[in-house]
Design an enzyme around this catalytic site. Structure first.
Site, PDB file in Angstrom:
ATOM      1  N   CYS A 112    -108.550  70.400  24.098  1.00 12.29           N
ATOM      2  CA  CYS A 112    -108.109  71.430  25.039  1.00 12.29           C
ATOM      3  C   CYS A 112    -107.189  72.343  24.252  1.00 12.29           C
ATOM      4  CB  CYS A 112    -107.480  70.825  26.291  1.00 12.29           C
ATOM      5  SG  CYS A 112    -105.885  70.008  26.087  1.00 12.29           S
ATOM      6  N   HIS A 151    -104.868  50.865  13.595  1.00 17.47           N
ATOM      7  CA  HIS A 151    -103.900  50.096  14.381  1.00 17.47           C
ATOM      8  C   HIS A 151    -104.168  50.117  15.886  1.00 17.47           C
ATOM      9  CE1 HIS A 151    -100.462  50.246  11.143  1.00 17.47           C
ATOM     10  NE2 HIS A 151    -101.596  49.729  10.684  1.00 17.47           N
TER      11      HIS A 151
HETATM   12  C1  RB5 Z   1    -105.448  75.775  29.398  1.00 17.06           C
HETATM   13  O1  RB5 Z   1    -104.944  77.054  29.428  1.00 17.06           O
HETATM   14  C2  RB5 Z   1    -104.455  74.807  28.795  1.00 17.06           C
HETATM   15  O2  RB5 Z   1    -103.407  74.590  29.668  1.00 17.06           O
HETATM   16  C3  RB5 Z   1    -105.135  73.503  28.434  1.00 17.06           C
HETATM   17  O3  RB5 Z   1    -106.149  73.763  27.540  1.00 17.06           O
HETATM   18  C4  RB5 Z   1    -104.263  72.466  27.761  1.00 17.06           C
HETATM   19  O4  RB5 Z   1    -103.549  73.009  26.702  1.00 17.06           O
HETATM   20  C5  RB5 Z   1    -103.433  71.675  28.655  1.00 17.06           C
HETATM   21  O5  RB5 Z   1    -102.742  70.716  28.249  1.00 17.06           O
END
Ligand code: RB5
Length: 144
Positions: free
Chosen positions: A68, A101
């Site tokens: 993400c 680990h």
């Molecule tokens: C999305 O904008 C962002 O909040 C997500 O990708 C992530 O970084 C959240 O932890």
């Protein structure tokens, strides 16, 4: 020899990195199960952590990669599941240790915080390192 299946998923913040990691995995001879997302449109990272947890539970893939923006949200979401050990990684050493680990079955990286070369280096370490077992297994058992 059967190819290992690696599942791959992430939100829009990790999409660009996911594309790069997918190419690396395919070029390296892995079968890739891409669970999305499929573009830069805003989506919710918990949905992709849920999809990853499902395919690992059903043994459709043995290990996975989550991305993400920061790596934080999707690792928190994935670690709600007792069969998931998702390690948020920023360098090769922690990638290796997550396997040696912690027997991590998911590597997590932030598409907005890690460059593609470092990310591939981390992924290589994750894929090529085996779990040491022993005292580390005892510690993992305490979390099951
Ligand atoms: C999305 O904008 C962002 O909040 C997500 O990708 C992530 O970084 C959240 O932890």
């Amino acid at each position: 020899m059967t190819k290992e299946i690696i599942a791959l998923a992430g939100d829009h913040g990790g999409y660009a990195l996911k594309v790069i990691l997918k190419s690396f995995l395919v070029e390296s001879g892995f079968d890739v199960l891409d669970l999305g997302c499929d573009g830069m449109e805003s989506v919710d990272y918990p949905d992709f952590a849920d999809a990853m947890a499902d395919v690992i539970k059903q043994n459709k893939a043995g290990r996975g990669v989550l991305v993400c923006g920061s790596g934080i949200g999707i690792s928190i979401a994935a670690n709600r599941y007792s069969h998931i050990r998702a390690a948020l990684i920023h360098d090769r050493l922690t990638a290796e240790l997550s396997r040696r680990h912690n027997n991590a079955n998911i590597i997590v990286m932030g598409g907005r915080v890690i460059g593609p070369d470092v990310a591939i280096d981390c992924l290589k370490a994750f894929l090529n390192t085996t779990f040491e077992g022993g005292r580390h297994q005892r510690r993992i058992d305490k979390m099951s």
